[in-house]
Design an enzyme around this catalytic site. Sequence first.
Site, mmCIF file in Angstrom:
data_model
loop_
_atom_site.group_PDB
_atom_site.id
_atom_site.type_symbol
_atom_site.label_atom_id
_atom_site.label_comp_id
_atom_site.label_asym_id
_atom_site.label_seq_id
_atom_site.Cartn_x
_atom_site.Cartn_y
_atom_site.Cartn_z
ATOM 1 N N ASP A 1 15.221 69.645 71.588
ATOM 2 C CA ASP A 1 15.188 68.138 71.418
ATOM 3 C C ASP A 1 16.005 67.515 72.286
ATOM 4 O O ASP A 1 16.941 66.360 71.857
ATOM 5 C CB ASP A 1 15.240 67.709 69.978
ATOM 6 C CG ASP A 1 14.390 68.322 69.108
ATOM 7 O OD1 ASP A 1 13.177 68.537 69.502
ATOM 8 O OD2 ASP A 1 14.557 68.968 67.878
ATOM 9 N N GLN B 1 12.180 74.250 73.428
ATOM 10 C CA GLN B 1 13.342 74.415 72.316
ATOM 11 C C GLN B 1 14.548 74.410 72.994
ATOM 12 O O GLN B 1 14.677 73.737 74.131
ATOM 13 C CB GLN B 1 12.863 75.980 71.859
ATOM 14 C CG GLN B 1 11.882 76.031 70.736
ATOM 15 C CD GLN B 1 10.346 76.156 71.538
ATOM 16 O OE1 GLN B 1 10.216 76.934 72.377
ATOM 17 N NE2 GLN B 1 9.594 75.156 71.158
HETATM 18 P P1 IMP Z 1 8.788 78.201 65.296
HETATM 19 O O1 IMP Z 1 9.306 77.905 66.683
HETATM 20 O O2 IMP Z 1 8.026 77.314 64.815
HETATM 21 O O3 IMP Z 1 8.641 79.242 64.793
HETATM 22 O O4 IMP Z 1 10.369 77.517 64.394
HETATM 23 C C1 IMP Z 1 11.567 78.419 64.482
HETATM 24 C C2 IMP Z 1 12.624 77.486 64.675
HETATM 25 O O5 IMP Z 1 12.847 76.748 65.576
HETATM 26 C C3 IMP Z 1 12.844 76.326 63.389
HETATM 27 O O6 IMP Z 1 14.019 75.846 63.136
HETATM 28 C C4 IMP Z 1 12.179 75.079 64.051
HETATM 29 O O7 IMP Z 1 12.394 73.718 63.645
HETATM 30 C C5 IMP Z 1 12.578 75.471 65.604
HETATM 31 N N1 IMP Z 1 12.117 74.791 66.599
HETATM 32 C C6 IMP Z 1 10.799 75.270 67.220
HETATM 33 N N2 IMP Z 1 10.442 74.310 68.244
HETATM 34 C C7 IMP Z 1 11.267 73.414 68.176
HETATM 35 C C8 IMP Z 1 11.377 72.455 69.248
HETATM 36 O O8 IMP Z 1 10.412 72.087 69.993
HETATM 37 N N3 IMP Z 1 12.478 71.440 69.074
HETATM 38 C C9 IMP Z 1 13.417 71.843 68.064
HETATM 39 N N4 IMP Z 1 13.477 72.704 67.277
HETATM 40 C C10 IMP Z 1 12.347 73.698 67.348
#
Ligand code: IMP
Length: 407
Positions: A14, A222
């Site tokens: 973000d 990310q």
């Molecule tokens: P996942 O990628 O959905 O498995 O989430 C794992 C962690 O990464 C969590 O804390 C999510 O909030 C964070 N996360 C995943 N994608 C994003 C993004 O695009 N922006 C910020 N945090 C993310």
Amino acid sequence: MSLNTLVLGLQWGDEGKGKIVDALSEEIHAVCRFQGGHNAGHTIKVNGQQTVLHLCPSGALHPKVQCVIGNGVVLSLEALEKELKGLEELGVTFENRMHISNACSLILPSHIGIDKVRDKKESIGTTGRGIGPAYEDKVARRAIRFGDMGNQELLKEKVTTLVSYHNKILQNLYEADTFNIDDILAELDSYKYLYDNYSSDVQETVYQWNQQGKSILFEGAQGSLLDIDHGTYPYVTSSNTTAGGVSTGIGVGPKFIDKIVGISKAYATRVGEGPFLTELFDDNAKMLAERGHEFGATTGRPRRCGWLDLVALKKAVFLNSVTDLCLTKLDVLDSFESIEVCISYDSNGNPIFKSFPGWMSKTEGINTFEALPDRAKSYIQFIESFIECPASIISTGPSREQTIYLS
Ligand code: IMP
């Protein structure tokens, strides 16, 4: 002369990558996603119109830019169809300019089912998009790949085996609802046109463009502190979000990249669980959240807010061999009387801060460095000297024009 650029986040995601990739795409032949999936939420504002992209590279809004989804991405065909249709309604088309690697692992509805029930117990705070379970199956060598869509017999066999396995996990470990294999096969069949239209040997395509001297931009999703190996494990995503991910997620060597733009907000945010040493819980947190509109672009969850951690930022600059810093959302700090940055940790791991007097004037929309208030200049210069990396882009608002280019 071609110039291959990588743009990636240096915090927990973000950071404002979408806007910067969009802005840099003007001079670029192709923009490539190399990791993650539709857990990303890249926000772009053009002519007052806001678009959020989850899977398509953020260069997509430039009609001549080629869009690439590399093998490192886990691909939800449902999310892809939804996003392409939404963009088509805005007049953005993809004929002859979308290239999706045959080696992408697919995210099935059962991956999403597992992600959601598991996160209730394990509390990582995932986006619930099936990302972790899909990468698990990739590494375990049982994933369905995009290229499998070209062989219906084999696809049926592989999907039956995989979803049966998922159903066992759901039923036996979590006592959760299972998935109907025929429904999943029928759904995949309805996405066959995506394979027919966009499947590609991405590695070869990128190689050919390079031979022709074309410039390529790689777009991280990310952020570095969410990297599966180098982030705040286990509170991380399941891919390599750092610079090395480009090599494995597209199929180019590390020397292919000429310029590495690392993006950081002028403060810090995090969504989901996990350590965040400079997190604030007072009125300053509320002001950052409100002024910065800090709500997740994918899940709508409120983001946790805090001061910039320069120790972590310096580590991220090293991890990624960042050549250029891009500092975003400077304007969010406009009405703070004082601004803190973390410059070290004490023996208990608590942050030690250095305080800066706030500039208390509007920087929103400023597009030259000279026009910034002196205190904002000092803040930026301190960051540059601490992390030993020059800032070459400063963002002062969500629109393309609200940007300072320093070199
Ligand atoms: P996942 O990628 O959905 O498995 O989430 C794992 C962690 O990464 C969590 O804390 C999510 O909030 C964070 N996360 C995943 N994608 C994003 C993004 O695009 N922006 C910020 N945090 C993310």
